[in-house]
Design a protein around this motif. Structure first.
Motif, PDB file in Angstrom:
ATOM      1  N   ASN A  55     -16.353   1.611   0.126  1.00 15.49           N
ATOM      2  CA  ASN A  55     -15.631   1.016   1.249  1.00 15.49           C
ATOM      3  C   ASN A  55     -14.245   0.550   0.826  1.00 15.49           C
ATOM      4  N   LEU A  56     -14.181  -0.086  -0.349  1.00 16.53           N
ATOM      5  CA  LEU A  56     -12.872  -0.541  -0.831  1.00 16.53           C
ATOM      6  C   LEU A  56     -11.955   0.649  -1.106  1.00 16.53           C
ATOM      7  N   PHE A  57     -12.554   1.729  -1.615  1.00 18.07           N
ATOM      8  CA  PHE A  57     -11.772   2.936  -1.904  1.00 18.07           C
ATOM      9  C   PHE A  57     -11.201   3.530  -0.618  1.00 18.07           C
ATOM     10  N   LEU A  58     -12.042   3.587   0.408  1.00 20.29           N
ATOM     11  CA  LEU A  58     -11.579   4.106   1.706  1.00 20.29           C
ATOM     12  C   LEU A  58     -10.432   3.256   2.229  1.00 20.29           C
ATOM     13  N   PHE A  59     -10.588   1.929   2.072  1.00 19.05           N
ATOM     14  CA  PHE A  59      -9.565   1.003   2.533  1.00 19.05           C
ATOM     15  C   PHE A  59      -8.240   1.289   1.824  1.00 19.05           C
ATOM     16  N   ALA A  60      -8.347   1.591   0.517  1.00 22.88           N
ATOM     17  CA  ALA A  60      -7.140   1.841  -0.261  1.00 22.88           C
ATOM     18  C   ALA A  60      -6.535   3.210   0.039  1.00 22.88           C
ATOM     19  N   ALA A  61      -7.282   4.067   0.747  1.00 24.15           N
ATOM     20  CA  ALA A  61      -6.743   5.389   1.071  1.00 24.15           C
ATOM     21  C   ALA A  61      -5.511   5.280   1.948  1.00 24.15           C
ATOM     22  N   GLY A  62      -5.368   4.152   2.666  1.00 23.96           N
ATOM     23  CA  GLY A  62      -4.174   3.958   3.497  1.00 23.96           C
ATOM     24  C   GLY A  62      -3.054   3.266   2.736  1.00 23.96           C
ATOM     25  N   ARG A  63      -3.139   3.195   1.414  1.00 22.87           N
ATOM     26  CA  ARG A  63      -2.195   2.511   0.530  1.00 22.87           C
ATOM     27  C   ARG A  63      -2.262   0.996   0.732  1.00 22.87           C
ATOM     28  N   LEU A  64      -1.980   0.261  -0.347  1.00 22.63           N
ATOM     29  CA  LEU A  64      -2.060  -1.202  -0.278  1.00 22.63           C
ATOM     30  C   LEU A  64      -0.710  -1.789   0.139  1.00 22.63           C
ATOM     31  N   HIS A  65      -0.723  -2.582   1.187  1.00 19.21           N
ATOM     32  CA  HIS A  65       0.485  -3.268   1.638  1.00 19.21           C
ATOM     33  C   HIS A  65       0.100  -4.707   1.923  1.00 19.21           C
ATOM     34  N   THR A  66       1.072  -5.621   1.769  1.00 22.74           N
ATOM     35  CA  THR A  66       0.807  -6.973   2.259  1.00 22.74           C
ATOM     36  C   THR A  66       1.905  -7.336   3.242  1.00 22.74           C
ATOM     37  N   GLY A  67       1.516  -7.966   4.320  1.00 27.13           N
ATOM     38  CA  GLY A  67       2.474  -8.481   5.288  1.00 27.13           C
ATOM     39  C   GLY A  67       3.162  -7.420   6.109  1.00 27.13           C
ATOM     40  N   ALA A  68       2.633  -6.180   6.139  1.00 27.11           N
ATOM     41  CA  ALA A  68       3.267  -5.138   6.938  1.00 27.11           C
ATOM     42  C   ALA A  68       2.452  -4.944   8.219  1.00 27.11           C
ATOM     43  N   PRO A  69       3.128  -4.791   9.365  1.00 27.43           N
ATOM     44  CA  PRO A  69       2.382  -4.616  10.624  1.00 27.43           C
ATOM     45  C   PRO A  69       1.824  -3.199  10.742  1.00 27.43           C
ATOM     46  N   PRO A  70       0.727  -3.050  11.468  1.00 24.93           N
ATOM     47  CA  PRO A  70       0.171  -1.704  11.644  1.00 24.93           C
ATOM     48  C   PRO A  70       0.867  -0.922  12.759  1.00 24.93           C
ATOM     49  N   VAL A  71       2.178  -1.086  12.875  1.00 22.78           N
ATOM     50  CA  VAL A  71       2.950  -0.435  13.932  1.00 22.78           C
ATOM     51  C   VAL A  71       4.131   0.253  13.262  1.00 22.78           C
ATOM     52  N   ILE A  72       4.431   1.476  13.691  1.00 24.55           N
ATOM     53  CA  ILE A  72       5.567   2.193  13.109  1.00 24.55           C
ATOM     54  C   ILE A  72       6.844   1.745  13.804  1.00 24.55           C
ATOM     55  N   GLY A  73       7.893   1.467  13.023  1.00 18.58           N
ATOM     56  CA  GLY A  73       9.199   1.218  13.621  1.00 18.58           C
ATOM     57  C   GLY A  73       9.564  -0.241  13.794  1.00 18.58           C
ATOM     58  N   ARG A  74       8.626  -1.182  13.596  1.00 20.28           N
ATOM     59  CA  ARG A  74       8.939  -2.592  13.773  1.00 20.28           C
ATOM     60  C   ARG A  74       9.426  -3.233  12.470  1.00 20.28           C
ATOM     61  N   ALA A  75       9.035  -2.629  11.351  1.00 15.29           N
ATOM     62  CA  ALA A  75       9.409  -3.176  10.047  1.00 15.29           C
ATOM     63  C   ALA A  75       9.630  -1.992   9.117  1.00 15.29           C
ATOM     64  N   PRO A  76      10.319  -2.219   7.991  1.00 16.15           N
ATOM     65  CA  PRO A  76      10.558  -1.095   7.076  1.00 16.15           C
ATOM     66  C   PRO A  76       9.263  -0.463   6.565  1.00 16.15           C
ATOM     67  N   ALA A  77       8.224  -1.284   6.291  1.00 16.90           N
ATOM     68  CA  ALA A  77       6.951  -0.720   5.845  1.00 16.90           C
ATOM     69  C   ALA A  77       5.913  -0.944   6.926  1.00 16.90           C
ATOM     70  N   TYR A  78       4.908  -0.100   6.969  1.00 18.46           N
ATOM     71  CA  TYR A  78       3.829  -0.321   7.931  1.00 18.46           C
ATOM     72  C   TYR A  78       2.492  -0.041   7.281  1.00 18.46           C
ATOM     73  N   THR A  79       1.447  -0.664   7.820  1.00 18.82           N
ATOM     74  CA  THR A  79       0.098  -0.451   7.315  1.00 18.82           C
ATOM     75  C   THR A  79      -0.565   0.629   8.139  1.00 18.82           C
ATOM     76  N   ASP A  80      -1.317   1.483   7.458  1.00 13.76           N
ATOM     77  CA  ASP A  80      -2.050   2.527   8.183  1.00 13.76           C
ATOM     78  C   ASP A  80      -3.347   1.914   8.716  1.00 13.76           C
ATOM     79  N   PRO A  81      -3.512   1.821  10.037  1.00 14.83           N
ATOM     80  CA  PRO A  81      -4.727   1.173  10.556  1.00 14.83           C
ATOM     81  C   PRO A  81      -5.965   2.074  10.531  1.00 14.83           C
ATOM     82  N   LEU A  82      -5.780   3.375  10.340  1.00 14.17           N
ATOM     83  CA  LEU A  82      -6.917   4.280  10.459  1.00 14.17           C
ATOM     84  C   LEU A  82      -7.998   4.044   9.390  1.00 14.17           C
ATOM     85  N   PRO A  83      -7.604   3.869   8.091  1.00 16.76           N
ATOM     86  CA  PRO A  83      -8.660   3.634   7.096  1.00 16.76           C
ATOM     87  C   PRO A  83      -9.503   2.409   7.415  1.00 16.76           C
TER      88      PRO A  83
END
Lengths: 504, 109
Positions: B40-68
């Motif tokens: 489960n942790l591995f799957l979670f990391a498949a979306g790359r590790l980010h802190t403080g990034a929103p799961p929305v594209i275009g609102r911030a320079p980095a974004y979190t992938d919500p799919l994993p």
């Protein structure tokens, strides 16, 4: 957008949920609803087979277009497999209605969920969704395996459950790795991205893809991951074991779909990633199954090893990787599923008639009633399973052997398939003579053949005969199905019309 | 953070595999649980590790992938149900056979 492709999922889903809520007293109602739902699958699957002649039907769940949403893809292959499953399930359910379904709780609802999982695995176009449907069919199969539980079933069930949970973990690991690199789990989209994969990512994708195939090999019971199968299948109740005959085929279907689509000819360095070792594993599976068939001490265990042999043969056909071999493999798949189902049903009835300690062990037991009818059915099933003319097994093997390309592959395939047939003939002949010709005079002759149970087994055998009668139109259709599977660009165009430059 | 995460996954997996290879049902079930945590942790990391990034594209320079996260949620539910089932089953097997070995070898006296 036609809603046809989702019906094979919705019918068992709602029927299963409804049946789970029915009180136990409403047995007749539950049985009729369950039977109606399973029988409805046959014309539905036949209609799908006809509709898919014009090209794959793509159904976007929730109308979210691929690759963002999950899609169901009904192509010729999926439709043929759905039809195979529906016929097998109908025969198994009719058999179960004669009393096997009341030995424990919730048989009918579990049976429907099993159908849901199998149909879903054949239809889905998304790898994670494939995982979910695998889990649905596995969870239903865990509970069905324990149906009418005896201590032998609990032990066999524990092995089966633990090894499949471990398998699911590996499935998830490979999915995670694929997603981390490709950023998608839609099979068509993955296939498209494999062509443009940076060379540095290739080894990681190769590892993930190989692991995925190993997991499917576990479900398909390929060498050396088949040890769970004989014990689990031989301890299950007869109608359950008959339905399980299609479960290994789901694993083989997944091997075929994933490797042809994602690691197909366009995948550059990764094309044909697993076929070399799949080929060796397949030949070893046939050998291991043939040895197991000879060593089996009960009829159900013998048939379970026959399932291993057929899994090996199908894997070999897939690993050959040409269109004609694939069509022959599909013919063999349909044949072996139905015949294994018929054999399991027959073995259940024989076991019930002999009863007691003897059951289906291959030792002298009470005299069996109606030797011409019961023995004739067994003989027909055995001839077909061993691949003797004139029944479907002979044609299946003939097609497969004539499709082998020349060279070492032919030698290996001929050696394994023909060499594997001999132990199967010997073992089935020995089993038949032990069951019908060696009697224990001390025991009273068994009485009371159940006509409905025999009819269920006979229906599958007749379906096998129809495979021979309609071999030519069927072959044309299977060749078209094989060509469609190999045509990855066509699949991608159908699923992703927008990205591949078609009309939006 | 990536290194720590990777080491954690490795340790969890190693412990899980060790326990799965034991020939008794309870350690095997615990081992499978550890393995599924690692997965489960591995799957979670498949979306790359980010802190403080929103799961929305275009609102911030980095974004979190919500799919994993959605995948992990599904995997957790299935894994949890299976663990419970395997536990009940091993209790039944214990009751039926009087020992908790996964092979049928007799206990040494």
């Amino acid at each position: 957008m036609t809603h046809l492709p989702i019906l094979p999922l919705l019918i068992p889903l709602f029927t299963g949920a409804l049946l789970a809520m029915l009180p136990r007293q409403a047995l007749t109602l539950g049985r009729s609803v369950s039977l109606a739902a399973v029988l409805a699958q046959i014309p539905l699957a036949a209609w799908l087979v006809i509709r898919t002649q014009a090209g794959p039907l793509v159904y976007a769940l929730g109308n979210w277009p691929a690759p963002f949403g999950i899609v169901l893809v009904a192509d010729r292959l999926a439709a043929i497999l759905l039809f195979t499953t529906a016929v097998l399930a109908a025969a198994a359910l009719v058999y179960a209605l004669r009393g096997d379904d009341t030995q424990g709780r919730g048989f009918h609802s579990l049976f429907q969920f099993q159908m849901l999982g199998v149909n879903g695995a054949f239809l889905t176009g998304d790898l994670f969704n494939l995982f979910v449907f695998f889990e649905i069919l596995l969870i239903a199969s865990y509970a069905l395996l324990l149906h009418g539980r005896t201590s032998e079933r609990v032990r066999a069930g524990l092995h089966y459950v633990l090894i499949n949970i471990a398998g699911s973990s590996f499935f998830l690991i490979s999915l995670g790795a694929l997603y981390a690199i490709a950023g998608t789990l839609n099979m068509a989209d993955l296939s498209r991205r494999m062509a443009a994969l940076p060379a540095t990512d290739a080894p990681l994708v190769a590892a993930a893809g190989s692991l995925l195939t190993v997991v499917f090999c576990l479900k398909a019971a390929a060498f050396p991951l088949y040890f769970w199968l004989p014990r689990a299948y031989s301890s299950a109740a007869a109608p359950v074991a008959a339905v399980f005959a299609v479960l290994t085929k789901v694993g083989l279907y997944a091997i075929l779909r994933v490797n042809v689509l994602i690691f197909g000819p366009e995948a550059g360095a990764l094309s044909g990633l697993v076929f070399d070792w799949l080929w060796i594993a397949a030949l070893l599976t046939i050998a291991a199954g043939a040895i197991g068939v000879l060593a089996a001490d009960s009829l159900s265990r013998l048939i379970a090893y026959l399932v291993v042999v057929s899994a090996g043969t199908i894997a070999a056909g897939i690993a050959l990787g040409n269109r004609e071999a694939l069509a022959a493999t599909l013919y063999y798949l349909v044949h072996s599923t139905w015949i294994a189902g018929a054999l399991f049903l027959l073995s259940g009835e024989i076991s019930r008639l002999r009863g007691g300690d003897t059951a289906d062990r291959l030792v002298a037991g009470p005299r069996l009633p109606r030797p011409m009818l019961l023995g004739g059915l067994f003989l027909a099933a055995a001839v077909s399973a061993a691949g003797l003319p004139p029944l479907s097994g002979f044609f299946a093997k003939l097609f497969l052997l004539s499709a082998a390309p020349s060279g070492w592959a032919t030698l290996g395939l001929y050696g394994a398939v023909l060499g594997g047939s001999l132990p199967v003939i010997v073992a089935l002949g020995r089993a038949g003579s032990a069951l019908w010709w060696r009697h224990d005079a001390a025991q009273a002759p068994a009485a009371g053949c159940d006509a409905v149970r025999l009819a269920a087994a006979a229906a599958l055998l007749i379906a096998g005969v129809l495979l021979v009668v309609f071999a030519e139109p069927l072959w044309t259709s299977l060749e078209a199905a094989a060509a469609e599977v190999m045509d990855t660009q066509g699949y991608i165009r159908a699923v992703l019309p927008a990205v591949s430059g078609g009309s939006t | 953070m990536e290194l720590l995460y990777a080491i954690l996954l490795g340790v969890l997996t190693a412990c899980g595999v060790y326990l799965v290879l034991r020939a008794r049902t309870f350690p095997v079930v615990v081992g499978l649980t550890l393995l599924s945590y690692a997965v489960n942790l591995f799957l979670f990391a498949a979306g790359r590790l980010h802190t403080g990034a929103p799961p929305v594209i275009g609102r911030a320079p980095a974004y979190t992938d919500p799919l994993p996260q959605a995948l992990v949620l599904t995997a957790i539910v299935i894994g949890f149900a299976l663990t419970a089932f395997a536990l009940i089953l091993s209790l039944r097997a214990l009751g039926a056979s009087g020992h908790d070995r996964v092979d049928d070898r007799k206990e040494k006296p």
